[in-house]
Design a protein around this motif. Structure first.
Motif, PDB file in Angstrom:
ATOM      1  N   ALA A 386      49.657  40.816  36.523  1.00  0.00           N
ATOM      2  CA  ALA A 386      48.259  41.142  36.719  1.00  0.00           C
ATOM      3  C   ALA A 386      47.553  41.273  35.367  1.00  0.00           C
ATOM      4  O   ALA A 386      48.128  41.724  34.510  1.00  0.00           O
ATOM      5  CB  ALA A 386      48.251  42.620  37.290  1.00  0.00           C
ATOM      6  N   LEU A 387      46.388  40.629  35.485  1.00  0.00           N
ATOM      7  CA  LEU A 387      45.683  40.323  34.195  1.00  0.00           C
ATOM      8  C   LEU A 387      44.455  41.238  34.126  1.00  0.00           C
ATOM      9  O   LEU A 387      43.661  41.580  34.960  1.00  0.00           O
ATOM     10  CB  LEU A 387      45.090  38.713  34.288  1.00  0.00           C
ATOM     11  N   SER A 388      44.093  41.565  32.696  1.00  0.00           N
ATOM     12  CA  SER A 388      42.961  42.436  32.455  1.00  0.00           C
ATOM     13  C   SER A 388      42.502  41.914  31.244  1.00  0.00           C
ATOM     14  O   SER A 388      43.133  41.362  30.461  1.00  0.00           O
ATOM     15  CB  SER A 388      43.183  43.733  32.275  1.00  0.00           C
ATOM     16  N   LEU A 389      40.954  41.931  31.092  1.00  0.00           N
ATOM     17  CA  LEU A 389      40.230  41.112  29.860  1.00  0.00           C
ATOM     18  C   LEU A 389      40.904  41.963  28.699  1.00  0.00           C
ATOM     19  O   LEU A 389      40.646  43.149  28.675  1.00  0.00           O
ATOM     20  CB  LEU A 389      38.884  41.208  30.186  1.00  0.00           C
ATOM     21  N   GLU A 419      33.918  40.381  36.562  1.00  0.00           N
ATOM     22  CA  GLU A 419      33.717  40.720  38.024  1.00  0.00           C
ATOM     23  C   GLU A 419      33.833  39.477  38.915  1.00  0.00           C
ATOM     24  O   GLU A 419      34.121  39.594  40.022  1.00  0.00           O
ATOM     25  CB  GLU A 419      32.304  41.262  38.255  1.00  0.00           C
ATOM     26  N   MET A 420      33.517  38.231  38.388  1.00  0.00           N
ATOM     27  CA  MET A 420      33.328  37.045  39.241  1.00  0.00           C
ATOM     28  C   MET A 420      34.596  36.128  39.100  1.00  0.00           C
ATOM     29  O   MET A 420      34.731  35.468  39.973  1.00  0.00           O
ATOM     30  CB  MET A 420      32.226  36.318  39.040  1.00  0.00           C
ATOM     31  N   LEU A 421      35.361  36.184  38.112  1.00  0.00           N
ATOM     32  CA  LEU A 421      36.344  35.415  37.550  1.00  0.00           C
ATOM     33  C   LEU A 421      37.925  35.800  37.846  1.00  0.00           C
ATOM     34  O   LEU A 421      38.625  35.379  38.407  1.00  0.00           O
ATOM     35  CB  LEU A 421      36.206  34.614  36.477  1.00  0.00           C
ATOM     36  N   LEU A 422      37.821  37.199  37.309  1.00  0.00           N
ATOM     37  CA  LEU A 422      39.307  37.816  37.096  1.00  0.00           C
ATOM     38  C   LEU A 422      39.876  38.248  38.356  1.00  0.00           C
ATOM     39  O   LEU A 422      41.059  38.118  38.712  1.00  0.00           O
ATOM     40  CB  LEU A 422      39.336  38.991  36.222  1.00  0.00           C
ATOM     41  N   PRO A 423      39.069  38.604  39.303  1.00  0.00           N
ATOM     42  CA  PRO A 423      39.783  39.103  40.686  1.00  0.00           C
ATOM     43  C   PRO A 423      40.225  37.677  41.600  1.00  0.00           C
ATOM     44  O   PRO A 423      41.186  37.738  42.230  1.00  0.00           O
ATOM     45  CB  PRO A 423      38.392  39.385  41.513  1.00  0.00           C
ATOM     46  N   LEU A 424      39.232  36.606  41.113  1.00  0.00           N
ATOM     47  CA  LEU A 424      39.940  35.215  41.804  1.00  0.00           C
ATOM     48  C   LEU A 424      41.276  34.799  41.182  1.00  0.00           C
ATOM     49  O   LEU A 424      42.232  34.516  41.918  1.00  0.00           O
ATOM     50  CB  LEU A 424      38.914  34.277  41.720  1.00  0.00           C
ATOM     51  N   ILE A 425      41.377  34.818  39.820  1.00  0.00           N
ATOM     52  CA  ILE A 425      42.642  34.726  38.844  1.00  0.00           C
ATOM     53  C   ILE A 425      43.918  35.652  39.739  1.00  0.00           C
ATOM     54  O   ILE A 425      44.854  35.199  40.058  1.00  0.00           O
ATOM     55  CB  ILE A 425      42.379  34.749  37.493  1.00  0.00           C
ATOM     56  N   ASN A 426      43.662  36.964  39.721  1.00  0.00           N
ATOM     57  CA  ASN A 426      44.518  37.733  40.142  1.00  0.00           C
ATOM     58  C   ASN A 426      44.921  37.596  41.468  1.00  0.00           C
ATOM     59  O   ASN A 426      46.120  37.830  41.769  1.00  0.00           O
ATOM     60  CB  ASN A 426      44.234  39.170  39.747  1.00  0.00           C
ATOM     61  N   GLY A 427      44.061  37.053  42.273  1.00  0.00           N
ATOM     62  CA  GLY A 427      44.371  36.866  43.742  1.00  0.00           C
ATOM     63  C   GLY A 427      45.261  35.880  43.770  1.00  0.00           C
ATOM     64  O   GLY A 427      46.195  35.636  44.536  1.00  0.00           O
TER      65      GLY A 427
END
Length: 459
Positions: A386-389, A419-427
């Motif tokens: 799981a990634l966070s900035l 908001e727009m990129l990280l959720p897609l990557i974590n998905g």
């Protein structure tokens, strides 16, 4: 005596130093206690030993010295029950592995003493021991060599319904069992361990799907090896896209931490993880109107961009809403340091407007280099990231309206990406990285250590 293809490639091969000609993606060390447990479960708890000994029939026993020194014959002697079975494993550094299976065998047959015929029950304690090694690993094949297989008989108890039994009959039975049981039991053990071999090789040589995007083919990369403390295995993990080619990964040798009281230590090398990230992180370009419905900081980002327009710009009259396109650039890269893991990846951010005449005006093309903190956990038999900035570095690639200073945009763009990129990557990462099911040892009570270039899973 040939007792094995005994867990062939896996358990008893190790008896040479590990081959370092192959640099694999994974390494693991298995404790003797773990080996003993998984073998005991497979051979004893699952009933293989009882099942394959059940039909055991012994040769007739003939001799003198029964009741009143009459001739004695024991016929139809067969196994009735296997009691108190126990399996033990000892690693022999530089030599091989010693496997011992002990049990109490309850036998029954017909006994003719003189003219008196009756049932006879014999209970015998027996231990079958095999010293095993393997050599000549080539293209996944290993030659298994058995140094020895022998039986040791313990206590023998003989029971006749009449109770009339001389010491000489006891000696006859003991001598006959000592002579015949090794030749009967070793082939049975050979059958059992070959079945277990197939079962456990499947845990080390398996193609496992990674969601819907590809597969990982785990297989032995070199000859297993033993020390007095563990069985060592090097595995290759071939990462392949669905309908595509294998994603290469270069690996360097790295030492695993000691087992101590652990059952299993599994090490995943940084380059192997990078190949998997390239497979997993596949995000399509995202294009959307810069509005509060899209992300919370839309208004602030738009206002910040409009203030950057140079004065006197004839093409800078913007009436239409801004549009944004985000696209990943290059391949993700995981970096493993002591007690720290980060993923570095880059994204292109294009800010543009679509004019009434249908033409496109590109206001900004930005490159964002992201450093993402990684949290790791085990779910079932998979490693989940799981990634966070952590941080963002923003650079200007081009601007059709002459914008040159973008320093004020960094916090707004960071929020945009969160908001727009990280959720897609974590998905994409939510599928998890399937791990090899080494010898069927479950991944429970797991600790994770991050070393330089190596992720370590301790069970």
């Amino acid at each position: 005596m040939k007792l094995l293809k005994l867990f062939g490639i896996v358990f008893f091969c190790g008896l040479l130093s590990p081959s370092r000609g192959v640099l694999s993606g994974l390494s693991c060390a298995v404790s003797p206690g773990a080996m003993q447990k998984v073998l005991s479960d497979a051979v004893i708890q699952n009933g293989l030993l009882q099942k394959h000994l059940q039909g055991l029939v012994l040769p007739n026993i003939m001799g003198e010295g029964g009741l009143l020194n009459s001739p004695t014959s024991i016929t139809g002697l067969h196994l009735v029950q296997v009691r108190l079975p126990k399996l033990s494993v000892v690693l022999l550094p530089g030599i091989g592995v010693q496997l011992a299976i002990s049990a109490r065998l309850d036998l029954s047959g017909n006994c003719l003493v003189g003219l008196l015929s009756e049932l006879i029950d014999i209970s015998v304690d027996v231990t079958v021991t095999a010293n095993i090694k393997c050599t000549n690993f080539e293209l996944g094949a290993v030659q298994v060599v058995i140094d020895d297989c022998f039986c040791i008989l313990g206590a023998v108890k003989i029971k006749l319904l009449s109770g009339l039994l001389s010491l000489s009959v006891n000696d006859i039975v003991l001598n006959q069992l000592t002579a015949t049981l090794p030749g009967l039991l070793c082939p049975v053990i050979d059958i059992i361990v070959n079945l277990v071999n197939i079962q456990f090789l499947g845990t080390l040589n398996a193609v496992i799907p990674v969601g819907t995007v590809g597969t990982i083919h785990y297989q032995l990369a070199s000859l297993p090896f033993t020390s007095g403390l563990s069985l060592g295995l090097d595995l290759d993990g071939a990462v392949q896209q669905v309908g595509g080619s294998i994603i290469p990964h270069d690996s360097s040798a790295s030492a695993l931490p000691p087992l101590h009281d652990r059952l299993l230590v599994l090490g995943l090398r940084q380059s192997f993880l990078n190949a998997i990230l390239s497979l997993l992180i596949q995000v399509k370009p995202q294009t959307f109107i810069c509005s509060p419905e899209a992300f919370s900081g839309a208004k602030q980002l738009q206002e910040a961009i409009l203030t950057l327009f140079p004065s006197g710009c004839s093409s800078c009259s913007v009436t239409a809403p801004l549009s944004i396109r985000i696209e990943l650039f290059g391949k993700p890269l995981i970096l493993l340091e002591n007690n720290k893991a980060t993923v570095e990846l880059s994204a292109m951010i294009l800010v543009f407007v679509k004019r009434l005449d249908g033409s496109i005006l590109n206001l900004l093309l930005l490159k964002a280099d992201l450093s993402l903190n990684v949290h790791m956990s085990i779910s079932g038999s998979s490693l989940v990231l799981a990634l966070s900035l952590g941080s963002t570095s923003l650079s200007l690639e081009s601007s059709d309206v002459g914008i040159s200073d973008i320093s004020s945009l960094k916090p707004h763009c960071s929020q945009l990406l969160v908001e727009m990129l990280l959720p897609l990557i974590n998905g994409c990462l939510g599928t998890g990285i399937p791990l090899p099911n080494v010898l069927g040892i479950p991944l429970v009570k797991v600790d994770i250590q991050i070393l330089l270039g190596l992720l370590v899973i301790l069970v």
